[in-house]
Scaffold this motif. Structure first.
Motif, PDB file in Angstrom:
ATOM      1  N   GLY A  54      52.989  42.849  33.546  1.00 53.49           N
ATOM      2  CA  GLY A  54      53.068  43.094  34.233  1.00 53.49           C
ATOM      3  C   GLY A  54      51.536  43.420  34.833  1.00 53.49           C
ATOM      4  O   GLY A  54      51.038  43.336  35.858  1.00 53.49           O
ATOM      5  N   LEU A  55      51.392  44.009  33.886  1.00 53.22           N
ATOM      6  CA  LEU A  55      49.560  44.684  33.481  1.00 53.22           C
ATOM      7  C   LEU A  55      49.085  43.855  33.331  1.00 53.22           C
ATOM      8  O   LEU A  55      47.775  44.261  34.241  1.00 53.22           O
ATOM      9  CB  LEU A  55      49.501  45.945  33.294  1.00 53.22           C
ATOM     10  CG  LEU A  55      48.379  46.308  32.355  1.00 53.22           C
ATOM     11  CD1 LEU A  55      47.470  47.079  33.962  1.00 53.22           C
ATOM     12  CD2 LEU A  55      48.180  48.252  31.572  1.00 53.22           C
ATOM     13  N   CYS A  56      49.026  42.945  32.994  1.00 54.67           N
ATOM     14  CA  CYS A  56      48.558  41.256  33.087  1.00 54.67           C
ATOM     15  C   CYS A  56      48.358  40.242  33.118  1.00 54.67           C
ATOM     16  O   CYS A  56      47.904  39.214  32.734  1.00 54.67           O
ATOM     17  CB  CYS A  56      48.192  41.684  31.327  1.00 54.67           C
ATOM     18  SG  CYS A  56      47.302  43.286  29.751  1.00 54.67           S
ATOM     19  N   HIS A  57      49.356  40.602  34.273  1.00 54.16           N
ATOM     20  CA  HIS A  57      50.047  39.481  34.774  1.00 54.16           C
ATOM     21  C   HIS A  57      49.009  38.397  35.277  1.00 54.16           C
ATOM     22  O   HIS A  57      48.922  37.115  35.486  1.00 54.16           O
ATOM     23  CB  HIS A  57      50.994  39.584  35.654  1.00 54.16           C
ATOM     24  CG  HIS A  57      50.736  40.269  36.561  1.00 54.16           C
ATOM     25  ND1 HIS A  57      50.174  41.273  37.469  1.00 54.16           N
ATOM     26  CD2 HIS A  57      50.186  39.332  38.191  1.00 54.16           C
ATOM     27  CE1 HIS A  57      50.013  41.306  38.844  1.00 54.16           C
ATOM     28  NE2 HIS A  57      49.801  39.979  38.816  1.00 54.16           N
ATOM     29  N   ALA A  58      47.323  39.157  35.580  1.00 49.18           N
ATOM     30  CA  ALA A  58      46.561  37.813  36.152  1.00 49.18           C
ATOM     31  C   ALA A  58      45.730  37.772  35.033  1.00 49.18           C
ATOM     32  O   ALA A  58      44.180  37.041  35.975  1.00 49.18           O
ATOM     33  CB  ALA A  58      46.042  38.485  37.091  1.00 49.18           C
ATOM     34  N   ALA A  59      46.005  37.680  33.068  1.00 48.23           N
ATOM     35  CA  ALA A  59      44.727  37.977  33.405  1.00 48.23           C
ATOM     36  C   ALA A  59      43.605  36.212  32.862  1.00 48.23           C
ATOM     37  O   ALA A  59      43.105  36.173  32.648  1.00 48.23           O
ATOM     38  CB  ALA A  59      45.181  37.805  31.384  1.00 48.23           C
ATOM     39  N   TYR A  60      44.804  35.605  33.337  1.00 49.12           N
ATOM     40  CA  TYR A  60      44.603  33.452  33.330  1.00 49.12           C
ATOM     41  C   TYR A  60      44.412  32.808  34.722  1.00 49.12           C
ATOM     42  O   TYR A  60      44.078  31.818  34.909  1.00 49.12           O
ATOM     43  CB  TYR A  60      45.754  32.842  32.221  1.00 49.12           C
ATOM     44  CG  TYR A  60      46.062  33.748  30.808  1.00 49.12           C
ATOM     45  CD1 TYR A  60      45.058  33.483  30.027  1.00 49.12           C
ATOM     46  CD2 TYR A  60      47.411  33.426  30.357  1.00 49.12           C
ATOM     47  CE1 TYR A  60      45.034  34.362  28.652  1.00 49.12           C
ATOM     48  CE2 TYR A  60      47.439  33.802  29.790  1.00 49.12           C
ATOM     49  CZ  TYR A  60      46.041  34.073  28.599  1.00 49.12           C
ATOM     50  OH  TYR A  60      46.784  34.618  27.413  1.00 49.12           O
ATOM     51  N   GLY A  61      43.869  34.124  35.420  1.00 51.39           N
ATOM     52  CA  GLY A  61      44.313  33.929  37.398  1.00 51.39           C
ATOM     53  C   GLY A  61      45.803  33.307  37.639  1.00 51.39           C
ATOM     54  O   GLY A  61      46.305  33.243  36.492  1.00 51.39           O
ATOM     55  N   THR A  62      46.068  33.404  38.767  1.00 50.84           N
ATOM     56  CA  THR A  62      47.534  32.612  38.770  1.00 50.84           C
ATOM     57  C   THR A  62      47.291  31.405  39.037  1.00 50.84           C
ATOM     58  O   THR A  62      45.956  30.558  40.241  1.00 50.84           O
ATOM     59  CB  THR A  62      48.552  33.143  39.603  1.00 50.84           C
ATOM     60  OG1 THR A  62      47.873  33.857  40.280  1.00 50.84           O
ATOM     61  CG2 THR A  62      48.129  34.312  38.931  1.00 50.84           C
ATOM     62  N   ASP A  63      48.290  30.014  40.136  1.00 50.76           N
ATOM     63  CA  ASP A  63      48.195  29.569  41.449  1.00 50.76           C
ATOM     64  C   ASP A  63      48.135  30.271  42.941  1.00 50.76           C
ATOM     65  O   ASP A  63      48.209  29.694  43.848  1.00 50.76           O
ATOM     66  CB  ASP A  63      49.846  29.364  41.280  1.00 50.76           C
ATOM     67  CG  ASP A  63      50.169  27.427  41.702  1.00 50.76           C
ATOM     68  OD1 ASP A  63      48.816  27.247  42.243  1.00 50.76           O
ATOM     69  OD2 ASP A  63      51.131  27.229  41.869  1.00 50.76           O
ATOM     70  N   GLY A  64      47.656  31.297  42.584  1.00 50.92           N
ATOM     71  CA  GLY A  64      47.836  32.103  44.044  1.00 50.92           C
ATOM     72  C   GLY A  64      46.574  32.820  43.969  1.00 50.92           C
ATOM     73  O   GLY A  64      45.725  33.572  44.737  1.00 50.92           O
ATOM     74  N   PHE A  65      46.096  33.207  42.346  1.00 59.52           N
ATOM     75  CA  PHE A  65      44.499  33.796  42.704  1.00 59.52           C
ATOM     76  C   PHE A  65      44.328  33.214  41.483  1.00 59.52           C
ATOM     77  O   PHE A  65      44.410  33.131  40.068  1.00 59.52           O
ATOM     78  CB  PHE A  65      44.864  35.307  42.169  1.00 59.52           C
ATOM     79  CG  PHE A  65      43.675  36.391  42.487  1.00 59.52           C
ATOM     80  CD1 PHE A  65      43.611  37.104  43.244  1.00 59.52           C
ATOM     81  CD2 PHE A  65      43.647  36.841  41.099  1.00 59.52           C
ATOM     82  CE1 PHE A  65      42.247  37.942  43.327  1.00 59.52           C
ATOM     83  CE2 PHE A  65      42.408  37.934  40.750  1.00 59.52           C
ATOM     84  CZ  PHE A  65      42.241  38.164  41.736  1.00 59.52           C
ATOM     85  N   ASP A  66      42.657  32.612  41.951  1.00 60.56           N
ATOM     86  CA  ASP A  66      41.617  31.625  41.441  1.00 60.56           C
ATOM     87  C   ASP A  66      41.145  32.895  40.051  1.00 60.56           C
ATOM     88  O   ASP A  66      40.792  31.677  39.518  1.00 60.56           O
ATOM     89  CB  ASP A  66      41.656  30.633  41.199  1.00 60.56           C
ATOM     90  CG  ASP A  66      40.543  30.618  42.619  1.00 60.56           C
ATOM     91  OD1 ASP A  66      40.073  31.716  42.339  1.00 60.56           O
ATOM     92  OD2 ASP A  66      40.151  30.099  43.253  1.00 60.56           O
ATOM     93  N   VAL A  67      40.526  33.894  40.053  1.00 56.09           N
ATOM     94  CA  VAL A  67      40.195  33.965  39.253  1.00 56.09           C
ATOM     95  C   VAL A  67      40.556  34.851  37.680  1.00 56.09           C
ATOM     96  O   VAL A  67      41.432  35.178  38.362  1.00 56.09           O
ATOM     97  CB  VAL A  67      39.518  36.006  40.188  1.00 56.09           C
ATOM     98  CG1 VAL A  67      38.855  36.994  38.978  1.00 56.09           C
ATOM     99  CG2 VAL A  67      38.839  35.489  41.775  1.00 56.09           C
ATOM    100  N   ALA A  68      39.818  34.191  36.970  1.00 59.98           N
ATOM    101  CA  ALA A  68      40.577  34.676  35.384  1.00 59.98           C
ATOM    102  C   ALA A  68      39.668  35.369  34.777  1.00 59.98           C
ATOM    103  O   ALA A  68      38.253  35.456  35.086  1.00 59.98           O
ATOM    104  CB  ALA A  68      40.371  33.094  34.792  1.00 59.98           C
ATOM    105  N   LEU A  69      40.528  36.217  33.855  1.00 59.72           N
ATOM    106  CA  LEU A  69      39.339  37.245  33.297  1.00 59.72           C
ATOM    107  C   LEU A  69      39.444  36.807  32.048  1.00 59.72           C
ATOM    108  O   LEU A  69      38.990  37.165  31.317  1.00 59.72           O
ATOM    109  CB  LEU A  69      40.449  38.451  32.839  1.00 59.72           C
ATOM    110  CG  LEU A  69      40.501  38.981  33.962  1.00 59.72           C
ATOM    111  CD1 LEU A  69      41.719  40.393  34.107  1.00 59.72           C
ATOM    112  CD2 LEU A  69      39.695  39.098  35.291  1.00 59.72           C
ATOM    113  N   LEU A  70      40.213  35.306  31.922  1.00 58.39           N
ATOM    114  CA  LEU A  70      40.079  34.770  29.906  1.00 58.39           C
ATOM    115  C   LEU A  70      41.140  33.484  30.176  1.00 58.39           C
ATOM    116  O   LEU A  70      41.755  33.137  31.262  1.00 58.39           O
ATOM    117  CB  LEU A  70      41.033  35.566  29.203  1.00 58.39           C
ATOM    118  CG  LEU A  70      41.669  35.226  27.850  1.00 58.39           C
ATOM    119  CD1 LEU A  70      40.088  35.674  27.253  1.00 58.39           C
ATOM    120  CD2 LEU A  70      42.414  35.921  27.010  1.00 58.39           C
TER     121      LEU A  70
END
Length: 187
Positions: A54-70
């Protein structure tokens, strides 16, 4: 417990080095959002790996949030920080093609479509439950911090989590039921 705290601190540091504290997100920054999602999961009694995911859930971006950290082809980098089990949940979450997967979420067995490669698979029940907990915590934090999104999507999200309660913990279900009851217009 000590290992989980170390991994959480390492994950928070990693997220800062990837710029999560400078990315806008409802409620402040992406890092603040990620921390709140982890906190909700902890309050709901989620396991340590689910909290880390949950803390890192957006690390690769998501289908609803296209900013990826990796990029997803660098999965071992994140696995080194949070462990392979938590990283696999982050990939499941970030790789979910919502348009193809969400319509199946109310079923007992759910086939996921991977938005990165297009493959389809049925995750184990434990991974599906973790995915749903992270999804419920993520969306609840977003609608709590963005009135426009709450007005536009809150009712549909509450209905989604009502239909998918078979895959959710009682605390997650209760949180969404409470949100829905507060969000209904007076009659």
């Amino acid at each position: 417990m000590f290992m989980a705290i170390d991994r959480r601190a390492a994950a928070e540091t990693w997220l800062r080095t990837r710029g999560a504290d400078g990315i806008d997100h409802p409620g402040g920054t992406l890092l603040a959002h990620l921390g709140r999602v982890r906190t909700l999961l902890a309050e709901w009694g989620a396991a340590g790996d689910v909290q880390l995911a949950g803390l890192c859930h957006a690390a690769y971006g998501t289908d609803g949030f296209d900013v990826a950290l990796l990029p997803p082809d660098e999965r071992p980098v994140l696995a080194e920080v949070i462990g392979p089990e938590a990283e696999a949940l982050v990939y499941l979450y970030g790789g979910c093609d919502r348009g193809r997967t969400y319509p199946e979420l109310a079923r007992p067995v759910v086939t996921f479509t991977d938005r990165f490669g297009g493959g389809r698979h049925v995750p184990p029940e434990s991974d599906l439950r973790a995915f749903m907990e992270i999804t419920a915590a993520n969306e609840l934090d977003v609608v709590r911090h963005n009135c426009e999104l709450a007005d536009r999507h809150g009712a549909a999200l509450a209905a989604l989590f009502d239909r998918t309660r078979r895959h959710l913990s009682a605390p997650a279900t209760h949180a969404w039921t409470a949100f829905a009851s507060r969000s209904r217009p007076a009659t």
